[in-house]
Design a protein around this motif. Sequence first.
Motif, PDB file in Angstrom:
ATOM      1  N   ARG A 257       0.848  -1.186   0.000  1.00  0.00           N
ATOM      2  CA  ARG A 257       0.000   0.000   0.000  1.00  0.00           C
ATOM      3  C   ARG A 257       0.888   1.243   0.000  1.00  0.00           C
ATOM      4  O   ARG A 257       1.901   1.278   0.708  1.00  0.00           O
ATOM      5  N   PRO A 258       0.526   2.275  -0.791  1.00  0.00           N
ATOM      6  CA  PRO A 258       1.373   3.470  -0.846  1.00  0.00           C
ATOM      7  C   PRO A 258       1.283   4.290   0.439  1.00  0.00           C
ATOM      8  O   PRO A 258       0.404   4.050   1.274  1.00  0.00           O
ATOM      9  N   ARG A 259       2.178   5.252   0.565  1.00  0.00           N
ATOM     10  CA  ARG A 259       2.116   6.188   1.696  1.00  0.00           C
ATOM     11  C   ARG A 259       0.776   6.905   1.662  1.00  0.00           C
ATOM     12  O   ARG A 259       0.204   7.137   0.615  1.00  0.00           O
ATOM     13  N   ARG A 260       0.319   7.245   2.833  1.00  0.00           N
ATOM     14  CA  ARG A 260      -0.992   7.884   2.918  1.00  0.00           C
ATOM     15  C   ARG A 260      -0.886   9.345   2.495  1.00  0.00           C
ATOM     16  O   ARG A 260       0.095  10.019   2.779  1.00  0.00           O
ATOM     17  N   LYS A 261      -1.908   9.828   1.787  1.00  0.00           N
ATOM     18  CA  LYS A 261      -1.977  11.247   1.426  1.00  0.00           C
ATOM     19  C   LYS A 261      -3.184  11.827   2.130  1.00  0.00           C
ATOM     20  O   LYS A 261      -4.154  11.128   2.388  1.00  0.00           O
ATOM     21  N   ILE A 262      -3.134  13.120   2.393  1.00  0.00           N
ATOM     22  CA  ILE A 262      -4.260  13.759   3.060  1.00  0.00           C
ATOM     23  C   ILE A 262      -5.193  14.306   1.989  1.00  0.00           C
ATOM     24  O   ILE A 262      -4.740  14.999   1.074  1.00  0.00           O
ATOM     25  N   SER A 263      -6.474  13.978   2.087  1.00  0.00           N
ATOM     26  CA  SER A 263      -7.423  14.480   1.088  1.00  0.00           C
ATOM     27  C   SER A 263      -7.906  15.869   1.504  1.00  0.00           C
ATOM     28  O   SER A 263      -7.844  16.235   2.681  1.00  0.00           O
ATOM     29  N   ILE A 264      -8.395  16.608   0.546  1.00  0.00           N
ATOM     30  CA  ILE A 264      -8.884  17.958   0.827  1.00  0.00           C
ATOM     31  C   ILE A 264     -10.093  17.898   1.772  1.00  0.00           C
ATOM     32  O   ILE A 264     -10.264  18.734   2.644  1.00  0.00           O
ATOM     33  N   GLU A 265     -10.904  16.814   1.632  1.00  0.00           N
ATOM     34  CA  GLU A 265     -12.085  16.640   2.501  1.00  0.00           C
ATOM     35  C   GLU A 265     -11.639  16.441   3.950  1.00  0.00           C
ATOM     36  O   GLU A 265     -12.212  17.002   4.884  1.00  0.00           O
ATOM     37  N   GLU A 266     -10.607  15.630   4.101  1.00  0.00           N
ATOM     38  CA  GLU A 266     -10.075  15.336   5.434  1.00  0.00           C
ATOM     39  C   GLU A 266      -9.574  16.618   6.110  1.00  0.00           C
ATOM     40  O   GLU A 266      -9.793  16.862   7.290  1.00  0.00           O
ATOM     41  N   LEU A 267      -8.917  17.424   5.292  1.00  0.00           N
ATOM     42  CA  LEU A 267      -8.353  18.671   5.808  1.00  0.00           C
ATOM     43  C   LEU A 267      -9.465  19.635   6.229  1.00  0.00           C
ATOM     44  O   LEU A 267      -9.405  20.255   7.287  1.00  0.00           O
ATOM     45  N   HIS A 268     -10.521  19.715   5.403  1.00  0.00           N
ATOM     46  CA  HIS A 268     -11.656  20.581   5.724  1.00  0.00           C
ATOM     47  C   HIS A 268     -12.323  20.121   7.020  1.00  0.00           C
ATOM     48  O   HIS A 268     -12.665  20.932   7.872  1.00  0.00           O
ATOM     49  N   ALA A 269     -12.507  18.803   7.148  1.00  0.00           N
ATOM     50  CA  ALA A 269     -13.165  18.252   8.340  1.00  0.00           C
ATOM     51  C   ALA A 269     -12.362  18.618   9.586  1.00  0.00           C
ATOM     52  O   ALA A 269     -12.921  18.977  10.619  1.00  0.00           O
ATOM     53  N   GLU A 270     -11.030  18.569   9.448  1.00  0.00           N
ATOM     54  CA  GLU A 270     -10.174  18.885  10.591  1.00  0.00           C
ATOM     55  C   GLU A 270     -10.275  20.365  10.957  1.00  0.00           C
ATOM     56  O   GLU A 270     -10.345  20.726  12.127  1.00  0.00           O
ATOM     57  N   ASP A 272     -12.848  22.314  10.383  1.00  0.00           N
ATOM     58  CA  ASP A 272     -14.173  22.523  10.958  1.00  0.00           C
ATOM     59  C   ASP A 272     -14.170  22.124  12.449  1.00  0.00           C
ATOM     60  O   ASP A 272     -14.730  22.812  13.284  1.00  0.00           O
ATOM     61  N   ALA A 273     -13.506  21.007  12.725  1.00  0.00           N
ATOM     62  CA  ALA A 273     -13.478  20.495  14.106  1.00  0.00           C
ATOM     63  C   ALA A 273     -12.698  21.440  15.020  1.00  0.00           C
ATOM     64  O   ALA A 273     -12.977  21.533  16.219  1.00  0.00           O
ATOM     65  N   ALA A 274     -11.723  22.147  14.429  1.00  0.00           N
ATOM     66  CA  ALA A 274     -10.860  23.023  15.252  1.00  0.00           C
ATOM     67  C   ALA A 274     -11.538  24.357  15.574  1.00  0.00           C
ATOM     68  O   ALA A 274     -11.133  25.043  16.497  1.00  0.00           O
ATOM     69  N   VAL A 275     -12.577  24.707  14.785  1.00  0.00           N
ATOM     70  CA  VAL A 275     -13.236  26.024  14.994  1.00  0.00           C
ATOM     71  C   VAL A 275     -14.142  25.983  16.229  1.00  0.00           C
ATOM     72  O   VAL A 275     -14.858  25.010  16.418  1.00  0.00           O
TER      73      VAL A 275
END
Length: 275
Positions: A257-270, A272-275
Motif C-alpha cells: 500500500r502506498p504512503r498515505r496522502k491527506i485528502s482535501i475533505e479530510e483537511l476541511h473536516a479537521e 471545521d473540528a478546530a473552529v
Amino acid sequence: MKREPKVPVDAKVLVNQYVSQCELLRRACVGFDEGSDVEALNIAVRLRVLLHDTKSSKSLLGQLQIKDRLPYVDTLRAEMPEPVIVIGSGLCIIEGTVGPGASGSRYKAPLSDEDPYRQHPPQAFVDWWREHVLTSNSGKSVSRADFVLWLANEAGGAHVDPSHDPAHLEFSSGGFDGLQVVSDNEIDHNLLFPTVRQIAYELETSLTNSVAFQDGEIAIVDPICSLSIESKLKLGRNDQCPCGSGKKYKLCFLKRRPRRKISIEELHAEMDAAV
Ligand SMILES: [Zn+2]
C-alpha cells in the motif's frame, strides 16, 4: 606477509553481531535523547553498518537476508493535497517555547508521535531508504540514505571528510519549506541530527515489530514484497511475483500500500473540528 584468503563468517556469528549492533544503536539513541547531540554521529554509523551496501562492503541486515523483506515503519509527514502548501521539515518537527523565559525553537525528532499524518503502511527498503524526504529552499531533494551517509561518512561518524556534498552544507544550516528555527544555539538550526535520530526510531520499531529469533536464526514474521512500489508490472494476479518470494503476485506485490496522502475533505473536516 602474504595474507590468506578471507573465510565466510558463520551464521551464528552474524546473529551475535546483529545483537551487538542493535545494542550500540540503542545506547546511542538513549544518549541522544538524554541531550548528547553528538550521539547522532554514532547513530549514523550504526545505521550504516546495518543498512548500507557498497561495492566493497555488505550491510549486516543484507548478510542476514532480512534487509529487503523487512516492513519499514515510515513516519514522514503525509503529503498535503494541492493547493495547500506543505509546512514541515521532513522527518523532524519544530518545537518552540512561548512566553517569559522562552528559549526559541529547535528541530526535534518526533519519535513515537501519535500524529495520524505520520502513520503509513510499511514500506520496502528500496523506497524507504531512497525516497525523497525533504526538499531544500534551492530545490535539492534528499533521502534517508543521504542524511545517514552525510553524518557517517563526511561529518565525523566513521571519519571526517575534508570536502562535503553541497546539499549536506545547505541542510545543515536549516530553514526549509518556509520555516526558520529561532535560537541562539547553532545545533538547534541543524536538522541532520534529529532526522537521523528519527530514522533510527523507524528502524528500531521495524525490527521490534517484525524480527523473530528461531533456533539461533533470525527471521521476519510477515515479510514485505521487496520491489519498489513504483514498479510498473504487467502480470496476472495468480502469476508468481518477480521479487522471488515464491508467492503469487496478488499475495505479494499487490498487497503493498502506498504512503498515505491527506485528502482535501479530510483537511476541511479537521479545520471545521478546530473552529
Ligand atoms: Zn513480491
